[in-house]
Design a protein around this motif. Sequence first.
Motif, short mmCIF file in Angstrom:
data_model
loop_
_atom_site.label_atom_id
_atom_site.label_comp_id
_atom_site.label_asym_id
_atom_site.label_seq_id
_atom_site.Cartn_x
_atom_site.Cartn_y
_atom_site.Cartn_z
N CYS A 58 38.68 43.44 31.37
CA CYS A 58 37.72 44.20 30.58
C CYS A 58 37.24 43.42 29.36
CB CYS A 58 38.33 45.53 30.16
SG CYS A 58 38.82 46.59 31.51
N SER A 59 37.43 42.10 29.38
CA SER A 59 37.01 41.24 28.28
C SER A 59 36.25 40.04 28.81
CB SER A 59 38.25 40.77 27.50
OG SER A 59 39.01 41.86 27.03
N SER A 60 35.39 40.30 29.78
CA SER A 60 34.77 39.21 30.53
C SER A 60 33.29 39.04 30.21
CB SER A 60 34.92 39.47 32.03
OG SER A 60 36.28 39.64 32.38
N LEU A 61 32.83 37.81 30.32
CA LEU A 61 31.41 37.50 30.23
C LEU A 61 30.75 37.73 31.59
CD1 LEU A 61 31.45 34.22 28.07
CD2 LEU A 61 31.07 36.58 27.32
N PRO A 62 29.43 37.80 31.63
CA PRO A 62 28.75 38.09 32.90
C PRO A 62 29.04 37.04 33.97
CG PRO A 62 27.18 37.39 31.20
CD PRO A 62 28.48 37.66 30.51
N GLY A 63 29.29 37.54 35.18
CA GLY A 63 29.42 36.67 36.34
C GLY A 63 30.81 36.17 36.63
N ARG A 64 31.73 36.28 35.69
CA ARG A 64 33.05 35.69 35.87
C ARG A 64 34.11 36.51 35.16
NH1 ARG A 64 37.09 33.00 38.42
NH2 ARG A 64 38.24 31.57 37.05
N LEU A 65 34.99 37.18 35.94
CA LEU A 65 36.07 37.95 35.34
C LEU A 65 37.07 37.02 34.66
CD1 LEU A 65 36.96 40.68 38.00
CD2 LEU A 65 35.94 41.04 35.76
N MET A 66 37.52 37.43 33.50
CA MET A 66 38.60 36.69 32.85
C MET A 66 39.88 36.93 33.64
SD MET A 66 40.23 37.05 29.00
CE MET A 66 38.72 36.61 28.14
N PRO A 67 40.56 35.88 34.07
CA PRO A 67 41.83 36.08 34.79
C PRO A 67 42.89 36.62 33.85
CG PRO A 67 41.50 33.76 34.33
CD PRO A 67 40.23 34.45 33.92
N PRO A 68 43.88 37.36 34.36
CA PRO A 68 44.94 37.86 33.49
C PRO A 68 45.80 36.72 32.97
CG PRO A 68 45.45 38.28 35.79
CD PRO A 68 44.04 37.77 35.77
N GLN A 69 46.42 36.95 31.82
CA GLN A 69 47.37 35.98 31.26
C GLN A 69 48.77 36.38 31.69
OE1 GLN A 69 47.31 35.63 26.99
NE2 GLN A 69 48.65 33.84 26.97
N THR A 70 49.50 35.47 32.24
CA THR A 70 50.83 35.76 32.76
C THR A 70 51.72 36.39 31.68
OG1 THR A 70 50.67 33.87 34.26
CG2 THR A 70 52.86 34.78 33.88
N GLY A 71 52.24 37.56 32.00
CA GLY A 71 53.17 38.23 31.11
C GLY A 71 52.55 38.96 29.94
N GLU A 72 51.22 38.99 29.87
CA GLU A 72 50.55 39.63 28.74
C GLU A 72 49.50 40.63 29.22
OE1 GLU A 72 51.32 39.27 25.65
OE2 GLU A 72 52.54 37.45 25.65
N THR A 73 49.51 41.83 28.65
CA THR A 73 48.44 42.79 28.95
C THR A 73 47.20 42.44 28.16
OG1 THR A 73 50.05 44.55 29.36
CG2 THR A 73 47.78 45.22 28.90
N TYR A 74 47.39 42.09 26.90
CA TYR A 74 46.28 41.72 26.03
C TYR A 74 46.33 40.21 25.77
CZ TYR A 74 46.20 46.75 25.27
OH TYR A 74 46.14 48.11 25.45
N PRO A 75 45.39 39.45 26.31
CA PRO A 75 45.43 37.99 26.20
C PRO A 75 45.36 37.50 24.76
CG PRO A 75 43.88 38.69 27.90
CD PRO A 75 44.27 39.92 27.14
N ASP A 76 45.93 36.31 24.53
CA ASP A 76 45.85 35.72 23.19
C ASP A 76 44.62 34.82 23.08
OD1 ASP A 76 46.46 33.27 24.46
OD2 ASP A 76 48.57 33.35 23.88
N ALA A 77 44.40 34.28 21.89
CA ALA A 77 43.18 33.52 21.62
C ALA A 77 43.10 32.26 22.48
CB ALA A 77 43.11 33.15 20.14
N GLN A 78 44.23 31.60 22.72
CA GLN A 78 44.21 30.37 23.51
C GLN A 78 43.77 30.66 24.94
OE1 GLN A 78 44.36 27.25 22.60
NE2 GLN A 78 44.01 26.66 24.72
#
Length: 351
Positions: A58-78
């Motif tokens: 739910c934090s993605s730009l158009p055309g490409r879903l942001m993949p999940p970050q392993t072990g995190e519900t809310y991704p970090d800045a990196q």
Amino acid sequence: MTHTAQVVVIGGGQAGLAVGYHLRRQGVDFVILDAQTTPGGAWQHAWDSLRLFSPAACSSLPGRLMPPQTGETYPDAQHVVEYLVDYEKRYELPVERPVRVLGVYRDGPLLRVDTDSGTWQACAVISATGTWWRPFLPAVPGRGAFGGRLLHTVEYRRPQDFAGRRVIVVGGGNSGAQIAADLAYETQMTWVTQRPPRFLADDIDGRVLFDAATARRRALDEGRTDTGGVASLGDIVAVPPVREARNRGLLKASRVFTRLVPGGVEWADGTRAEAEAIIWCTGFRPALSHLAPLQLRGRRGHIATSGTRAVDEPRLHLLGYGDWTVPASATLIGVGRPAREAAREIAGLLA
């Protein structure tokens, strides 16, 4: 050297990449000029523990879903930086960096973009420089007398830099709460806010906030009662680190002080507190100095816009500055729609 493009996009962060995606789909010739030496926009300069307010999908730009970050519900800045790097490469967006834009000028039927590495001429310009580069520091009496370290959100990195020290965090928004939570364990931290902190319910995240902002804008556009939008829900998203510090009783805020004094701060009743550092989480202003030659600012300092388009210069669009242009357009999830509309409108102008 003078270069040409139908459209020049100023800024290679999330807004610049999103509009680049849609300009490509419109078949427009464009270039993105980015002042940074590496991709990732402002996210590459954020503090170490910063978390998104929404899950990756739910934090993605158009055309490409942001993949999940392993072990995190809310991704970090990196994780966001890695996503933006991949996004730019995946769509082969024409980004030139580091290029610092010095000014945008009217040049007959074109707009001229002067940079530190040459000049561009374009039929339209999209400003997508964001706000990170223009931190806001309030005028507080006694600033020169303090003697300690004064820094803004943009300069904070990690709690270890302040271990064991007396630190005051100023600001009742998300940045203030996250940094206060970050410092609560390793420092003698005091959190001060203009009004009592308003935490959103634990089940509310960026998805709900985006929907609330969109519903408010729709209501206002249709002449219906103002729903209050995000402000009606609260100020602080309770991401896990904030929730944990709050539940441990470590995020109790005091009213903001009235002045700085040598070695600390003072409240209106004369009460004082010692401090070795003050971190101002007091927000930002749009970074628009490159547009000054166009003389578009009104009496209140804002450029009048209709959607993202500048009212007094239809060849200019402003994208990613928040509610001023389009609700939630300063967020990853929210910038896609106004980017699409701006690209469509510019394609129509060129046609």
